[in-house]
Design a protein around this motif. Sequence first.
Motif, PDB file in Angstrom:
ATOM      1  N   LEU A  52      -4.076   2.169   5.584  1.00  0.00           N
ATOM      2  CA  LEU A  52      -3.387   3.392   5.188  1.00  0.00           C
ATOM      3  C   LEU A  52      -2.041   3.493   5.907  1.00  0.00           C
ATOM      4  CD1 LEU A  52      -3.446   6.059   3.603  1.00  0.00           C
ATOM      5  CD2 LEU A  52      -4.644   7.084   5.551  1.00  0.00           C
ATOM      6  N   ALA A  53      -2.017   3.126   7.190  1.00  0.00           N
ATOM      7  CA  ALA A  53      -0.759   3.127   7.945  1.00  0.00           C
ATOM      8  C   ALA A  53       0.249   2.185   7.289  1.00  0.00           C
ATOM      9  CB  ALA A  53      -1.011   2.724   9.397  1.00  0.00           C
ATOM     10  N   LYS A  54      -0.197   1.008   6.868  1.00  0.00           N
ATOM     11  CA  LYS A  54       0.702   0.045   6.210  1.00  0.00           C
ATOM     12  C   LYS A  54       1.229   0.605   4.884  1.00  0.00           C
ATOM     13  CE  LYS A  54      -1.519  -4.000   8.195  1.00  0.00           C
ATOM     14  NZ  LYS A  54      -2.467  -5.081   7.947  1.00  0.00           N
ATOM     15  N   THR A  55       0.383   1.325   4.175  1.00  0.00           N
ATOM     16  CA  THR A  55       0.812   1.935   2.911  1.00  0.00           C
ATOM     17  C   THR A  55       1.903   2.977   3.173  1.00  0.00           C
ATOM     18  OG1 THR A  55      -1.362   1.575   1.934  1.00  0.00           O
ATOM     19  CG2 THR A  55       0.041   3.222   0.876  1.00  0.00           C
ATOM     20  N   PHE A  56       1.680   3.824   4.173  1.00  0.00           N
ATOM     21  CA  PHE A  56       2.701   4.827   4.509  1.00  0.00           C
ATOM     22  C   PHE A  56       3.981   4.163   5.005  1.00  0.00           C
ATOM     23  CE2 PHE A  56      -0.834   8.024   4.934  1.00  0.00           C
ATOM     24  CZ  PHE A  56      -0.385   8.833   3.907  1.00  0.00           C
ATOM     25  N   GLU A  57       3.866   3.062   5.722  1.00  0.00           N
ATOM     26  CA  GLU A  57       5.056   2.334   6.172  1.00  0.00           C
ATOM     27  C   GLU A  57       5.841   1.793   4.982  1.00  0.00           C
ATOM     28  OE1 GLU A  57       3.251  -0.459   8.855  1.00  0.00           O
ATOM     29  OE2 GLU A  57       3.554   0.853  10.594  1.00  0.00           O
ATOM     30  N   ALA A  58       5.132   1.287   3.973  1.00  0.00           N
ATOM     31  CA  ALA A  58       5.810   0.797   2.763  1.00  0.00           C
ATOM     32  C   ALA A  58       6.530   1.935   2.055  1.00  0.00           C
ATOM     33  CB  ALA A  58       4.796   0.140   1.824  1.00  0.00           C
ATOM     34  N   ILE A  59       5.902   3.104   2.005  1.00  0.00           N
ATOM     35  CA  ILE A  59       6.529   4.275   1.382  1.00  0.00           C
ATOM     36  C   ILE A  59       7.744   4.705   2.194  1.00  0.00           C
ATOM     37  CG2 ILE A  59       6.207   6.721   0.832  1.00  0.00           C
ATOM     38  CD1 ILE A  59       3.205   5.960   0.256  1.00  0.00           C
ATOM     39  N   LEU A  60       7.629   4.683   3.513  1.00  0.00           N
ATOM     40  CA  LEU A  60       8.744   5.060   4.377  1.00  0.00           C
ATOM     41  C   LEU A  60       9.928   4.123   4.177  1.00  0.00           C
ATOM     42  CD1 LEU A  60       9.989   6.725   6.657  1.00  0.00           C
ATOM     43  CD2 LEU A  60       8.771   5.270   8.285  1.00  0.00           C
ATOM     44  N   LYS A  61       9.664   2.836   4.103  1.00  0.00           N
ATOM     45  CA  LYS A  61      10.741   1.848   3.982  1.00  0.00           C
ATOM     46  C   LYS A  61      11.323   1.776   2.579  1.00  0.00           C
ATOM     47  CE  LYS A  61       8.995  -1.035   7.679  1.00  0.00           C
ATOM     48  NZ  LYS A  61       7.993  -2.030   7.966  1.00  0.00           N
ATOM     49  N   GLU A  62      10.472   1.901   1.548  1.00  0.00           N
ATOM     50  CA  GLU A  62      10.919   1.640   0.177  1.00  0.00           C
ATOM     51  C   GLU A  62      10.814   2.843  -0.753  1.00  0.00           C
ATOM     52  OE1 GLU A  62       9.047  -2.016  -1.258  1.00  0.00           O
ATOM     53  OE2 GLU A  62       8.568  -2.447   0.844  1.00  0.00           O
ATOM     54  N   GLY A  63      10.383   3.984  -0.246  1.00  0.00           N
ATOM     55  CA  GLY A  63      10.249   5.166  -1.087  1.00  0.00           C
ATOM     56  C   GLY A  63       9.180   4.984  -2.158  1.00  0.00           C
ATOM     57  N   LYS A  64       9.447   5.530  -3.330  1.00  0.00           N
ATOM     58  CA  LYS A  64       8.477   5.460  -4.430  1.00  0.00           C
ATOM     59  C   LYS A  64       8.136   4.015  -4.785  1.00  0.00           C
ATOM     60  CE  LYS A  64      10.201   9.750  -6.291  1.00  0.00           C
ATOM     61  NZ  LYS A  64      11.482  10.174  -6.807  1.00  0.00           N
ATOM     62  N   GLN A  65       9.153   3.145  -4.737  1.00  0.00           N
ATOM     63  CA  GLN A  65       8.913   1.734  -5.073  1.00  0.00           C
ATOM     64  C   GLN A  65       7.918   1.103  -4.112  1.00  0.00           C
ATOM     65  OE1 GLN A  65      10.396   2.341  -8.164  1.00  0.00           O
ATOM     66  NE2 GLN A  65      10.162   0.143  -7.998  1.00  0.00           N
ATOM     67  N   GLY A  66       7.863   1.588  -2.879  1.00  0.00           N
ATOM     68  CA  GLY A  66       6.921   1.067  -1.901  1.00  0.00           C
ATOM     69  C   GLY A  66       5.478   1.332  -2.275  1.00  0.00           C
ATOM     70  N   PHE A  67       5.269   2.271  -3.162  1.00  0.00           N
ATOM     71  CA  PHE A  67       3.909   2.591  -3.610  1.00  0.00           C
ATOM     72  C   PHE A  67       3.649   2.089  -5.024  1.00  0.00           C
ATOM     73  CE2 PHE A  67       0.598   5.334  -5.399  1.00  0.00           C
ATOM     74  CZ  PHE A  67      -0.354   5.293  -4.401  1.00  0.00           C
ATOM     75  N   TYR A  68       4.602   2.289  -5.917  1.00  0.00           N
ATOM     76  CA  TYR A  68       4.393   2.023  -7.338  1.00  0.00           C
ATOM     77  C   TYR A  68       4.758   0.614  -7.779  1.00  0.00           C
ATOM     78  CZ  TYR A  68       3.484   6.965  -7.633  1.00  0.00           C
ATOM     79  OH  TYR A  68       2.940   8.203  -7.458  1.00  0.00           O
ATOM     80  N   ASP A  69       5.252  -0.181  -6.849  1.00  0.00           N
ATOM     81  CA  ASP A  69       5.626  -1.554  -7.156  1.00  0.00           C
ATOM     82  C   ASP A  69       5.317  -2.378  -5.909  1.00  0.00           C
ATOM     83  OD1 ASP A  69       6.568  -3.546  -8.783  1.00  0.00           O
ATOM     84  OD2 ASP A  69       8.683  -3.061  -8.538  1.00  0.00           O
ATOM     85  N   GLY A  70       5.190  -3.664  -6.036  1.00  0.00           N
ATOM     86  CA  GLY A  70       4.947  -4.504  -4.871  1.00  0.00           C
ATOM     87  C   GLY A  70       3.471  -4.566  -4.490  1.00  0.00           C
ATOM     88  N   GLU A 116      11.203   9.835   7.650  1.00  0.00           N
ATOM     89  CA  GLU A 116      10.631   9.206   8.842  1.00  0.00           C
ATOM     90  C   GLU A 116       9.990  10.245   9.759  1.00  0.00           C
ATOM     91  OE1 GLU A 116      11.703   6.151  12.467  1.00  0.00           O
ATOM     92  OE2 GLU A 116      13.338   6.935  11.242  1.00  0.00           O
ATOM     93  N   LYS A 117      10.655  11.367   9.940  1.00  0.00           N
ATOM     94  CA  LYS A 117      10.108  12.423  10.808  1.00  0.00           C
ATOM     95  C   LYS A 117       8.816  12.998  10.231  1.00  0.00           C
ATOM     96  CE  LYS A 117      11.575  15.941  13.878  1.00  0.00           C
ATOM     97  NZ  LYS A 117      12.338  15.751  15.058  1.00  0.00           N
TER      98      LYS A 117
END
Length: 180
Positions: free
Chosen positions: A78-96, A20-21
Amino acid sequence: PGTVYGLLEAHERFGKLSLEKVLQPVINQAQNGIIVTYDLHNAIEGSEQLKKDPESKRIYFKNDEPLPIGSLMKRPDLAKTFEAILKEGKQGFYDGWVAEKIYSSMQDNEGFIDKNDLKQYSSKFRDPIGVNYRGYSIYTQGPPSGGGITFLTALNILNFYNLARYKKDSSLTYHLLAEA
């Protein structure tokens, strides 16, 4: 898409700050925008690929012209993509939904990455290779990447020449760099 996996893997293994930081300032900047500089404007203007892609055109152009110098460029997607990565890690990018957008873009643009490629993606950590160049330890990625070994070989060749004897922009300096 391998960059996301590699950076998250590096963060997990070596990171000292929370994800998050690390990501929150990036998310804020994407949401709030950046000022388009002379260099960014010219980079956009010089990219034929950006002009051909409808999504890139929507982001980087206004009225078929590159975003003007001094204008504010916001990247909410792009902000929403980074938020998905922040919340879900790798799965936030590679799935969903992010993976779905990547896959959809691949289909629209004759790309070759499919959903399964994204789901199964992983990165590999390899030991770096290095040389000593004029008192400095230089490290880079080893094989199978070809760039690193080529770069280190060039430095080894240049080690035999005293480049300080020549002007930085002399034809001999350019010749030695090109030959190396």
